[in-house]
Write a protein that holds these residues in place. Structure first.
Motif, PDB file in Angstrom:
ATOM      1  N   THR A  98      -8.321  -2.529  -4.200  1.00 49.08           N
ATOM      2  CA  THR A  98      -8.261  -1.072  -4.057  1.00 49.08           C
ATOM      3  C   THR A  98      -8.369  -0.394  -5.411  1.00 49.08           C
ATOM      4  OG1 THR A  98      -6.872  -1.261  -2.082  1.00 49.08           O
ATOM      5  CG2 THR A  98      -6.875   0.856  -3.210  1.00 49.08           C
ATOM      6  N   THR A 120      -4.840  -6.910  -2.019  1.00 49.05           N
ATOM      7  CA  THR A 120      -5.086  -5.553  -1.530  1.00 49.05           C
ATOM      8  C   THR A 120      -5.041  -4.535  -2.656  1.00 49.05           C
ATOM      9  OG1 THR A 120      -4.138  -6.108   0.633  1.00 49.05           O
ATOM     10  CG2 THR A 120      -4.253  -3.775   0.057  1.00 49.05           C
ATOM     11  N   SER A 165       0.831  -1.206   0.000  1.00 49.42           N
ATOM     12  CA  SER A 165       0.000   0.000   0.000  1.00 49.42           C
ATOM     13  C   SER A 165       0.864   1.253   0.000  1.00 49.42           C
ATOM     14  CB  SER A 165      -0.926   0.002   1.221  1.00 49.42           C
ATOM     15  OG  SER A 165      -1.837  -1.076   1.173  1.00 49.42           O
TER      16      SER A 165
END
Length: 236
Positions: free
Chosen positions: A150, A146, A95
């Motif tokens: 996203t 993830t 991230s």
């Protein structure tokens, strides 16, 4: 494990701060111009399905592969512990990289690294090779999920639940097909080399499908966006 999970969940509940932000249309548009348009979604869906098909081969057979490696001396489950330890910080790391490099570029890199990790035991069938494979696998498979979800959410924020549902479904299909094909290949070849090469190739193809999405990304200007939000709030 249940008690530990309950304690950790309680701590997260205490520390979690939910601060919804109301953005004006101009600022919201600026944030989401950093990702491809929803027309690019089929590329992401296909790539994510290939990821599900490829990664699950290592996830299913890495311990069995370690059992065939004499250097583990009967302690093959150690390799799965390495996968878990590598997975712990992976979502935070990927991230953070996505904020600096862009989500698509980070997703491509994660899939390339994972394909290398999947194929590693074929070229370095030793304890070192399997440890490297476990590290690369653990450090990427949760991060890829993830990043992909996203990205889907940012591509279509008003319809994100349905799109993430499509991603999850194609990912699940890949997870069901992958071990079946790998099992058939390993039964014919009497080793896991062909299955691992096939899985690594599938993930690498998925990464290549995403390359054309990098051109849509701009370097995120999170600080500038936050400053605009503060200024607008003060003015109002």
């Amino acid at each position: 494990m249940a008690v530990v999970s309950a304690i950790l969940a309680f701590l997260v509940w205490i520390w979690l701060i939910d601060t919804p932000l109301i953005l004006d249309r101009k600022i919201e548009q600026e944030i989401f111009t950093q990702v491809p348009s929803v027309k690019w979604l089929p590329w992401l869906i296909v790539a994510y399905g290939l990821e599900g098909l490829g990664y699950i081969v290592t996830g299913t057979f890495i311990v069995s592969i370690a059992e065939k490696t004499p250097s583990f001396n009967g302690d093959a489950t150690f390799v799965w512990m390495i996968v878990g330890l590598a997975a712990v910080p992976s979502c935070i790391i990927w991230s953070s990289l996505a904020k600096k490099w862009g989500i698509v570029k980070s997703l491509v890199l994660a899939m390339i690294l994972q394909s290398i990790g999947i194929a590693m035991p074929v070229f370095l069938m030793s304890k070192t090779g399997l440890v490297i494979s476990a590290l690369l696998f653990g450090a990427t498979f949760m991060g890829i999920t993830t990043l992909a979800t996203t990205l889907a959410r940012q591509m279509s924020p008003s319809n994100s639940s349905r799109i993430i549902g499509y991603l999850t479904a194609i990912y699940a299909v890949g997870q069901m097909i992958g071990p079946t094909i790998a099992g058939i290949l390993s039964s014919f070849s009497h080793d896991y080399n062909s299955a691992l090469i096939g899985a690594a190739s599938v993930v690498l193809v998925g990464a290549c499908l995403l390359l054309n999405g990098i051109r849509f990304e701009k370097k995120p200007n999170i600080e500038g966006t936050c400053q605009k939000m503060m200024n607008n709030t003060i003015q109002k």
